[in-house]
Design an enzyme around this catalytic site. Structure first.
Site, PDB file in Angstrom:
ATOM      1  N   SER A 175      10.147  -7.213   2.008  1.00  0.00           N
ATOM      2  CA  SER A 175       9.626  -7.960   3.145  1.00  0.00           C
ATOM      3  C   SER A 175      10.153  -7.355   4.450  1.00  0.00           C
ATOM      4  CB  SER A 175      10.009  -9.438   3.035  1.00  0.00           C
ATOM      5  OG  SER A 175       9.332 -10.197   4.016  1.00  0.00           O
ATOM      6  N   LYS A 185       9.888  -9.125  10.570  1.00  0.00           N
ATOM      7  CA  LYS A 185       8.723  -9.572  11.339  1.00  0.00           C
ATOM      8  C   LYS A 185       8.080 -10.810  10.715  1.00  0.00           C
ATOM      9  CE  LYS A 185       7.668  -5.040  13.304  1.00  0.00           C
ATOM     10  NZ  LYS A 185       8.952  -4.432  12.903  1.00  0.00           N
TER      11      LYS A 185
END
Length: 624
Positions: A416, A419
């Site tokens: 991941s 952001k």
């Protein structure tokens, strides 16, 4: 073969010449010692007769002892403290043997003679050996001047063991057109002293003025054992001089005795980040990856390919690489084949958006562990194509997660991004949904699903560093979106190592958050890159501010307000507390979102906001 014979003959001739010089040194030292003993007046005849009587045995003794201590084998152009010690020890042994021999023969000498003789012999030997080095040095300088050779003027920063070796090589080599003009070190006790004839002129505060005073062309940072923070501080000062900047890779060079000019490398932007390199528990990584079938999606990308490199080193039973882009897949395939010829490697071209293809791959290879790195990551491009971001990131992840559940994968690790925290762009929002998918499936599956969240990585595809370098090569301008924009940075190998360690510690359901160190202002990054390239910012290469791009933040966040962080055994890895949600309602929302994106509607952002309440669309202009 002929060159070898010529070399052997030259070596024998040099050794014979040294033996002749040593024979003369024995005679000279014996007579000189007696002259000193008798205050340069008439030497008593019996003592002089004893010297001549034992001269030949003494010469043979010297030659044998010197040979034993390898004084005929050293490369005297590089002579230093070690060779000096060998000379002193050899002379002491010779003197004791000669004293013992004369005593056995009943030949007496004044007691002071032996001290004077040893000192004279050691002095003459040092002169004969080190004169060779001195004459080579002078010859090099004369030839450089005569031929008009352009010599690079060098400043060495650091006065430790590494600097000692480097300066010695720089001053003695016939092949390096470099001259050390001065040395910098923060230790005040060393100021004014010399290293191989080069003066230590002061501390880091003298770098700028001394570089100008000595017209320095090149600065070498020879401090491989100091902290990265200190290296960064000094590199930033050196960077202001506009000189070519080089450094040694690390302290292991000293351990392996590899401190050589050939080990030097140009200072890169990583050296200016000012933090220690990330360390990981390699045993833990090897333990859970070894003898397993590992599948990596997006395995040809910058993060995915590094995952494959580090996984391959852990000796898995099989490594399956899945990527949609054949060129990247081919490159990592060829690299791993060269480095790990025994690796059971499978490289497949496939899209994570293809349900049947992903199911077929999982059914055939039955992976134990999956690293899901496949994703669209470029923020501005995804802002212009939000439906594609959702199709690939959200539903590509969902289909891969479902395949992992269906075929009994033991552990699933999602790559991941920071952001995903309070996202202002569709890419970040899509990755937040991916995190939610992973946590939801962890509650309903025997597979352990986790996510690892981190920021920007230096040199990754689409990152700012390659863009800046390209703009500098083209003469500028270097474009920065905003003077105050900051980002967290980590090298690709560091980030991947932490991802692997987080995967080793996973119990299921966690979102691991990587500590990226201190934030860096992008404009400072640009200026440093310009200086490292040998230019002056806003003079040779201009910096232009273009304004924040669609979906872009001034700064990135590591976690949302409702998430708390818990530490792990590695200070660089924390765990975010899971956020409660209604799983059934979440999956219903995904079905609605899926219909919308495949129908190519323009309502995707509003639907994403309902799923991710923290998503706030930026004010940048969208194309849709």
């Amino acid at each position: 073969m002929i060159r070898r014979r010529i070399h052997d003959k030259e070596l024998i001739l040099r050794q014979i010449l040294m033996m002749i010089l040593d024979a003369a040194a024995v005679a000279a030292a014996s007579v000189f010692a007696l002259l000193l003993r008798f205050n340069f007046e008439k030497i008593q005849e019996p003592y002089l007769e004893n010297v001549w009587q034992t001269l030949l045995p003494n010469i043979l003794t010297v030659i044998v002892v010197f040979w034993f201590f390898r004084l005929y084998h050293s490369v005297w152009r590089y002579a230093g403290i070690y060779e000096l010690q060998q000379i002193v020890i050899s002379v002491l042994v010779v003197t004791l043997l000669q004293l013992f021999g004369m005593g056995l023969g009943g030949l007496r000498m004044p007691r002071s003679y032996w001290f004077l003789y040893a000192g004279a012999l050691a002095g003459i030997t040092v002169v004969t050996r080190f004169t060779y080095r001195f004459t080579r040095r002078m010859k090099k300088k004369i030839l450089d001047k005569r031929h008009g050779t352009e010599v690079s003027r060098v400043m060495v920063v650091g006065a430790g063991a590494a600097a000692d070796v480097l300066i010695r090589e720089l001053t003695t080599s016939d092949h390096l057109q470099k001259r050390v003009e001065c040395v910098i070190d923060d230790d005040m006790a060393l100021w004014g002293k010399m290293i191989h004839g080069c003066r230590i002129v002061g501390g880091r505060e003298r770098i700028l003025s001394t570089a100008e005073q000595y017209q320095i062309d090149e600065i070498i940072i020879a401090m491989p054992s100091v902290s990265r923070k200190k290296i960064a501080e000094i590199a930033k000062i050196c960077n202001e001089t506009g000189c070519e900047l080089k450094t040694l890779p690390g302290v292991y060079q000293l351990v392996n005795k590899e401190v050589r000019v050939s080990n030097l490398r140009h200072v890169d932007i990583e050296d200016l980040l000012g933090r220690e390199p990330v360390t990981v528990d390699l045993s833990a990584i090897t333990g859970y990856l070894g003898d397993q079938v590992i599948l990596v999606t997006g395995g040809g990308g910058s993060i995915g390919s590094e995952l494959c490199r580090q996984i391959a080193a852990a000796k898995p039973r099989q490594l399956v690489i899945v990527d949609i882009y054949e060129n990247n897949a081919y490159e990592i395939q060829q690299e791993l084949k060269r480095k790990y010829p025994k690796l059971n490697l499978v490289v497949l071209i496939a899209s994570v958006r293809n349900t049947n293809r992903m199911n077929a791959i999982f059914e055939q290879y039955l992976p134990n562990i999956v690293f899901h790195a496949a994703a669209h990551k470029h923020v501005p491009l995804m802002e212009d194509s939000p439906n594609e971001a959702i199709k690939n990131n959200v539903f590509g992840t969902l289909k891969t997660v479902q395949a992992a559940d269906r075929y009994g994968v033991e552990r699933f690790v999602l790559i991941s991004t920071d952001k995903a925290v309070n996202p202002t762009n569709i890419m970040g929002a899509s990755k937040r949904i991916c995190e939610m998918i992973v946590q939801a499936y962890n509650r309903r599956s025997e597979t352990e699903y986790v996510a690892v969240r981190f920021g920007n990585v230096l040199g990754s595809n689409g990152s700012v560093i390659p863009l800046f370098k390209q703009q500098i090569r083209e003469g500028g301008p270097v474009t920065v979106t905003h003077p105050d924009i900051i980002r967290y940075f980590m090298t690709i190998p560091e980030a991947v190592s932490l991802v692997l360690e987080a995967g080793a510690n996973a119990k299921g359901g966690e979102i691991f958050v990587l500590d990226m160190g201190d934030p860096v202002k992008i404009v400072d990054l640009a200026k440093n890159l310009i200086r490292l390239s040998g230019y002056t910012p806003n003079e040779d290469i201009m910096i232009e501010y273009t304004g924040l791009r669609p979906g872009e933040k001034l700064y990135e966040e590591r976690l949302m307000e409702e998430e708390g962080l818990e530490k792990t055994l590695n200070d660089r890895i924390s765990v975010a507390k899971p956020i409660e949600m209604e799983d059934d309602l979440f999956f219903e929302s995904l079905e609605t979102l899926k219909d919308a994106v495949y129908e190519e509607t323009g309502e995707v952002r509003e639907m994403v906001r309902k799923i991710v309440p923290t998503y706030k669309k930026s004010k940048g202009k969208q194309s849709q």
